[in-house]
Motif scaffolding. Structure first.
Motif, PDB file in Angstrom:
ATOM      1  N   SER A 247      31.602   6.076  72.717  1.00  0.00           N
ATOM      2  CA  SER A 247      31.199   5.055  71.745  1.00  0.00           C
ATOM      3  C   SER A 247      31.744   5.374  70.363  1.00  0.00           C
ATOM      4  CB  SER A 247      29.673   4.950  71.694  1.00  0.00           C
ATOM      5  OG  SER A 247      29.095   6.161  71.242  1.00  0.00           O
ATOM      6  N   MET A 248      31.734   6.649  69.968  1.00  0.00           N
ATOM      7  CA  MET A 248      32.259   7.000  68.652  1.00  0.00           C
ATOM      8  C   MET A 248      33.771   6.827  68.581  1.00  0.00           C
ATOM      9  SD  MET A 248      30.099   9.927  66.778  1.00  0.00           S
ATOM     10  CE  MET A 248      30.473  11.268  67.886  1.00  0.00           C
ATOM     11  N   THR A 249      34.453   7.057  69.700  1.00  0.00           N
ATOM     12  CA  THR A 249      35.892   6.828  69.716  1.00  0.00           C
ATOM     13  C   THR A 249      36.186   5.338  69.592  1.00  0.00           C
ATOM     14  OG1 THR A 249      36.188   8.784  71.102  1.00  0.00           O
ATOM     15  CG2 THR A 249      38.021   7.244  70.997  1.00  0.00           C
ATOM     16  N   MET A 250      35.385   4.497  70.234  1.00  0.00           N
ATOM     17  CA  MET A 250      35.527   3.047  70.086  1.00  0.00           C
ATOM     18  C   MET A 250      35.258   2.633  68.638  1.00  0.00           C
ATOM     19  SD  MET A 250      33.529   2.069  73.618  1.00  0.00           S
ATOM     20  CE  MET A 250      33.348   0.321  73.277  1.00  0.00           C
ATOM     21  N   LEU A 251      34.217   3.198  68.033  1.00  0.00           N
ATOM     22  CA  LEU A 251      33.908   2.898  66.639  1.00  0.00           C
ATOM     23  C   LEU A 251      35.023   3.355  65.700  1.00  0.00           C
ATOM     24  CD1 LEU A 251      30.122   3.879  66.615  1.00  0.00           C
ATOM     25  CD2 LEU A 251      31.044   1.596  66.142  1.00  0.00           C
ATOM     26  N   THR A 252      35.588   4.532  65.997  1.00  0.00           N
ATOM     27  CA  THR A 252      36.699   5.044  65.191  1.00  0.00           C
ATOM     28  C   THR A 252      37.887   4.099  65.269  1.00  0.00           C
ATOM     29  OG1 THR A 252      35.981   7.321  65.570  1.00  0.00           O
ATOM     30  CG2 THR A 252      38.245   6.999  64.838  1.00  0.00           C
ATOM     31  N   THR A 253      38.164   3.594  66.462  1.00  0.00           N
ATOM     32  CA  THR A 253      39.272   2.652  66.641  1.00  0.00           C
ATOM     33  C   THR A 253      39.048   1.384  65.822  1.00  0.00           C
ATOM     34  OG1 THR A 253      39.619   3.477  68.893  1.00  0.00           O
ATOM     35  CG2 THR A 253      40.588   1.341  68.349  1.00  0.00           C
ATOM     36  N   MET A 254      37.858   0.807  65.911  1.00  0.00           N
ATOM     37  CA  MET A 254      37.573  -0.428  65.187  1.00  0.00           C
ATOM     38  C   MET A 254      37.563  -0.206  63.680  1.00  0.00           C
ATOM     39  SD  MET A 254      37.467  -2.549  67.593  1.00  0.00           S
ATOM     40  CE  MET A 254      36.977  -3.968  66.593  1.00  0.00           C
ATOM     41  N   SER A 255      37.049   0.940  63.237  1.00  0.00           N
ATOM     42  CA  SER A 255      36.942   1.190  61.798  1.00  0.00           C
ATOM     43  C   SER A 255      38.300   1.330  61.130  1.00  0.00           C
ATOM     44  CB  SER A 255      36.105   2.451  61.548  1.00  0.00           C
ATOM     45  OG  SER A 255      36.829   3.619  61.930  1.00  0.00           O
ATOM     46  N   ALA A 256      39.334   1.646  61.907  1.00  0.00           N
ATOM     47  CA  ALA A 256      40.675   1.757  61.334  1.00  0.00           C
ATOM     48  C   ALA A 256      41.135   0.433  60.734  1.00  0.00           C
ATOM     49  CB  ALA A 256      41.664   2.206  62.406  1.00  0.00           C
ATOM     50  N   PHE A 257      40.631  -0.671  61.272  1.00  0.00           N
ATOM     51  CA  PHE A 257      41.032  -1.991  60.799  1.00  0.00           C
ATOM     52  C   PHE A 257      40.013  -2.588  59.832  1.00  0.00           C
ATOM     53  CE2 PHE A 257      42.672  -1.306  65.084  1.00  0.00           C
ATOM     54  CZ  PHE A 257      44.038  -1.499  64.882  1.00  0.00           C
ATOM     55  N   GLN A 258      38.861  -1.928  59.689  1.00  0.00           N
ATOM     56  CA  GLN A 258      37.801  -2.473  58.845  1.00  0.00           C
ATOM     57  C   GLN A 258      37.559  -1.658  57.584  1.00  0.00           C
ATOM     58  OE1 GLN A 258      34.582  -2.406  61.651  1.00  0.00           O
ATOM     59  NE2 GLN A 258      35.218  -4.291  62.684  1.00  0.00           N
ATOM     60  N   ARG A 259      38.249  -0.520  57.449  1.00  0.00           N
ATOM     61  CA  ARG A 259      38.122   0.350  56.274  1.00  0.00           C
ATOM     62  C   ARG A 259      36.663   0.717  56.010  1.00  0.00           C
ATOM     63  NH1 ARG A 259      40.592  -1.727  51.059  1.00  0.00           N
ATOM     64  NH2 ARG A 259      40.113   0.424  50.481  1.00  0.00           N
ATOM     65  N   THR A 260      35.965   1.144  57.038  1.00  0.00           N
ATOM     66  CA  THR A 260      34.573   1.539  56.877  1.00  0.00           C
ATOM     67  C   THR A 260      34.370   2.965  57.357  1.00  0.00           C
ATOM     68  OG1 THR A 260      32.286   1.021  57.467  1.00  0.00           O
ATOM     69  CG2 THR A 260      33.939   0.620  59.149  1.00  0.00           C
ATOM     70  N   ALA A 261      33.457   3.675  56.697  1.00  0.00           N
ATOM     71  CA  ALA A 261      33.143   5.047  57.093  1.00  0.00           C
ATOM     72  C   ALA A 261      31.723   5.170  57.620  1.00  0.00           C
ATOM     73  CB  ALA A 261      33.322   5.995  55.901  1.00  0.00           C
ATOM     74  N   ARG A 262      30.954   4.075  57.566  1.00  0.00           N
ATOM     75  CA  ARG A 262      29.575   4.095  58.044  1.00  0.00           C
ATOM     76  C   ARG A 262      29.357   2.972  59.035  1.00  0.00           C
ATOM     77  NH1 ARG A 262      25.422   6.655  55.321  1.00  0.00           N
ATOM     78  NH2 ARG A 262      24.240   5.971  57.146  1.00  0.00           N
ATOM     79  N   VAL A 263      28.577   3.238  60.057  1.00  0.00           N
ATOM     80  CA  VAL A 263      28.236   2.238  61.058  1.00  0.00           C
ATOM     81  C   VAL A 263      26.722   2.263  61.217  1.00  0.00           C
ATOM     82  CG1 VAL A 263      28.498   1.527  63.448  1.00  0.00           C
ATOM     83  CG2 VAL A 263      30.440   2.531  62.243  1.00  0.00           C
ATOM     84  N   SER A 264      26.104   1.107  61.325  1.00  0.00           N
ATOM     85  CA  SER A 264      24.648   1.046  61.441  1.00  0.00           C
ATOM     86  C   SER A 264      24.179   1.650  62.760  1.00  0.00           C
ATOM     87  CB  SER A 264      24.172  -0.405  61.348  1.00  0.00           C
ATOM     88  OG  SER A 264      24.555  -1.133  62.497  1.00  0.00           O
ATOM     89  N   THR A 265      22.915   2.065  62.772  1.00  0.00           N
ATOM     90  CA  THR A 265      22.328   2.619  63.993  1.00  0.00           C
ATOM     91  C   THR A 265      22.346   1.593  65.123  1.00  0.00           C
ATOM     92  OG1 THR A 265      20.894   4.057  62.681  1.00  0.00           O
ATOM     93  CG2 THR A 265      20.261   3.682  64.962  1.00  0.00           C
ATOM     94  N   LEU A 266      22.105   0.335  64.775  1.00  0.00           N
ATOM     95  CA  LEU A 266      22.119  -0.729  65.781  1.00  0.00           C
ATOM     96  C   LEU A 266      23.519  -0.894  66.373  1.00  0.00           C
ATOM     97  CD1 LEU A 266      20.827  -3.052  67.324  1.00  0.00           C
ATOM     98  CD2 LEU A 266      21.312  -4.540  65.347  1.00  0.00           C
ATOM     99  N   ALA A 267      24.531  -0.906  65.515  1.00  0.00           N
ATOM    100  CA  ALA A 267      25.902  -1.058  66.015  1.00  0.00           C
ATOM    101  C   ALA A 267      26.282   0.103  66.924  1.00  0.00           C
ATOM    102  CB  ALA A 267      26.881  -1.150  64.845  1.00  0.00           C
ATOM    103  N   ARG A 268      25.888   1.295  66.537  1.00  0.00           N
ATOM    104  CA  ARG A 268      26.171   2.475  67.360  1.00  0.00           C
ATOM    105  C   ARG A 268      25.502   2.340  68.730  1.00  0.00           C
ATOM    106  NH1 ARG A 268      22.884   6.695  67.879  1.00  0.00           N
ATOM    107  NH2 ARG A 268      23.707   8.575  68.851  1.00  0.00           N
ATOM    108  N   ALA A 269      24.243   1.887  68.740  1.00  0.00           N
ATOM    109  CA  ALA A 269      23.518   1.717  70.000  1.00  0.00           C
ATOM    110  C   ALA A 269      24.182   0.652  70.872  1.00  0.00           C
ATOM    111  CB  ALA A 269      22.064   1.344  69.717  1.00  0.00           C
ATOM    112  N   LEU A 270      24.664  -0.412  70.254  1.00  0.00           N
ATOM    113  CA  LEU A 270      25.319  -1.478  71.017  1.00  0.00           C
ATOM    114  C   LEU A 270      26.636  -0.993  71.628  1.00  0.00           C
ATOM    115  CD1 LEU A 270      24.672  -4.555  68.690  1.00  0.00           C
ATOM    116  CD2 LEU A 270      23.586  -4.039  70.895  1.00  0.00           C
ATOM    117  N   TYR A 271      27.379  -0.185  70.895  1.00  0.00           N
ATOM    118  CA  TYR A 271      28.629   0.355  71.428  1.00  0.00           C
ATOM    119  C   TYR A 271      28.352   1.296  72.609  1.00  0.00           C
ATOM    120  CZ  TYR A 271      32.135  -1.401  68.146  1.00  0.00           C
ATOM    121  OH  TYR A 271      33.001  -2.205  67.459  1.00  0.00           O
TER     122      TYR A 271
END
Length: 471
Positions: free
Chosen positions: A306-330
């Motif tokens: 899930s964190m690797t998926m989040l890392t991939t998506m964040s590359a295009f969104q310029r974000t360093a933080r992800v909500s707890t809900l988003a992490r749980a959904l991933y």
């Protein structure tokens, strides 16, 4: 108590100094427990099943575990200093967008291991419930994995400690049963040394360890800043090598018994473990042991995937933080995908798993070589952490040279492959011995080091985001 049970807030961002905790001993129990599991037994059995003598299979997997374990433990040692998930650091080598290439491959790796593990754990749960079909067990196991991975870091480490204790007791019991039921010493050294099958055993051990490379810093990043890198390295190495080698040795010994293969170990690993344990209630206990071991490692797959998926998506969104809900959904999405694959899995599990591990080995040895050479030899542990989240920063969008070297590191291994679908010409000249992973490591490191020295982008000191160092 609340602090230890709350859902983890951090995801792909840097862990602040004020939230750091634990000791390197936590890495030993996590990786020991994660390797005291049935898939590692299968991995050790594969070397014997595909022709190696049990003694040389044990020696070969030990050599492979040590060599691959050194590489994976070097990744682990990055965690306390950077406070980052493992794959975020790849942006320093490939660029913020360029790192998506190895990231996608890592997601596939996590998914493959999660799916194959879910098949075995599902079989164990269904047998415990008295069901013939593993499908119910597969779904139940997926739910358990999701819950632990969503709660996060502390529960995952707790599972490692439980897995360590349960694994030591259970595997010791199985070894005693094996030596009591069969004349195991007579089966050691029964076949002459064969370099081809020996190198297969080495590759299986090395592949097992090297594919942990994208995992390890995820679970050492919470260690206090200033934690000894040497202690982190040795604790991770000891835990992973001891746990995996214990399991693989058990697997090699099981596969060496002619009566065992005749009882259907090849087609029914979970059922055979239950029979070896003694059947009846003891079999049910060992089915639960299998579930504990697989749950420990599958939580790593779900968490890291899930964190690797989040890392991939964040590359295009310029974000360093992800909500707890988003992490749980991933995490939930990742587990759902792995359960679906498990439900549709092929019956030819052993052969497919061998090829899966060796293909992953080809893909991740060049990544490990590039990441470690850059971090330890070129950047010398000096990283601009905020720039890892900004494609306009120091590391840029894409490092084409690093990606080309990565591709060459994969391509150079092809002539040395020994796969079911393809055997390279160099492998044929070597009599069938697969040394592709060694070639991949050495050639990639030799190509990347001079290139990175000429194009170095590292700062003069490590740079942390604002507020990370506040106590």
């Amino acid at each position: 108590m609340a602090q230890t049970t709350r859902i983890e807030r951090r995801s792909i961002d840097v862990v602040p100094v004020s939230e750091r905790h634990g000791t390197p001993l936590n890495q030993l129990t996590l990786w020991f427990g994660a390797n005291m599991q049935i898939t590692a037994i299968v991995d050790g059995a594969l070397a014997v099943i595909f022709g190696a003598d049990a003694l040389w299979a044990i020696v070969g997997t030990l050599v492979g575990n040590l060599l691959g374990g050194i590489v994976m433990a070097l990744h682990s040692a990055q965690g306390p200093r950077l406070g980052l998930p493992q794959m975020i650091s790849s942006r320093a080598q490939f660029g913020v967008i360029g790192a998506v290439v190895p990231l996608v491959l890592v997601v596939l790796m996590y998914l493959g291991f999660a799916s194959t593990g879910t098949v075995l754990a599902g079989q164990a749960i269904s047998r415990t419930m008295g069901l013939d079909s593993p499908n119910v067990g597969i779904v139940v196991f997926g739910i358990l994995s999701a819950v632990v991975a969503i709660v996060g870091y502390r529960w995952i480490h707790a599972m490692g400690r439980v897995g360590t204790v349960v694994g030591i007791i259970a595997w010791t019991y199985l070894l005693v049963r094996l030596f009591t039921a069969y004349d195991i010493p007579a089966l050691l050294g029964h076949k002459p040394f064969d370099i081809v099958t020996f190198l297969l055993a080495v590759s299986l051990g090395a592949g097992w360890q090297l594919t942990y490379g994208p995992y390890v810093a995820d679970y050492s990043r919470y260690l206090p800043l200033g934690t000894s890198e040497t202690k982190t390295f040795w604790a991770t190495l000891a835990g992973s090598v001891l746990g995996s080698q214990w399991s693989m040795t058990l697997g090699a010994l099981i596969a060496a018994v002619p009566a065992v293969t005749g009882k259907g170990f090849l087609a029914n690993q979970v059922g055979f473990i239950g029979e070896l344990a003694g059947g009846g209630m003891l079999a049910i206990v060992f089915y639960l042991v299998i579930v504990v071991g697989k749950l420990t490692v599958n939580c790593l797959n779900a968490y890291g995937g899930s964190m690797t998926m989040l890392t991939t998506m964040s590359a295009f969104q310029r974000t360093a933080r992800v909500s707890t809900l988003a992490r749980a959904l991933y995490i939930t999405a990742f587990i759902a995908a792995s359960v679906l694959v498990a439900l549709l899995a092929s019956a030819d599990f052993l052969n497919n798993f061998k090829n899966f591990v060796l293909v992953l080995l080809m893909v991740f040895t060049p990544w490990s070589a590039i990441n470690l050479v850059d971090y330890y030899l070129v950047a010398r542990e000096r990283v601009d952490v905020p720039a890892l989240y900004d494609a306009r920063g120091r590391y840029g969008r894409v490092n084409g040279g690093a990606l080309l070297i990565y591709a060459l590191g994969i391509a150079v291994q092809v002539p040395f492959l020994a796969q079911a679908m393809y055997t390279g010409p160099a492998t044929k000249a070597l009599g069938g011995a697969d040394i592709s992973w060694i070639v991949g490591l050495l050639v990639t490191a030799a190509l990347y080091y001079p290139y990175a020295r000429r194009t170095a982008r590292h700062p003069s000191r490590i740079i942390y985001p604002e507020g990370v160092l506040d106590a």
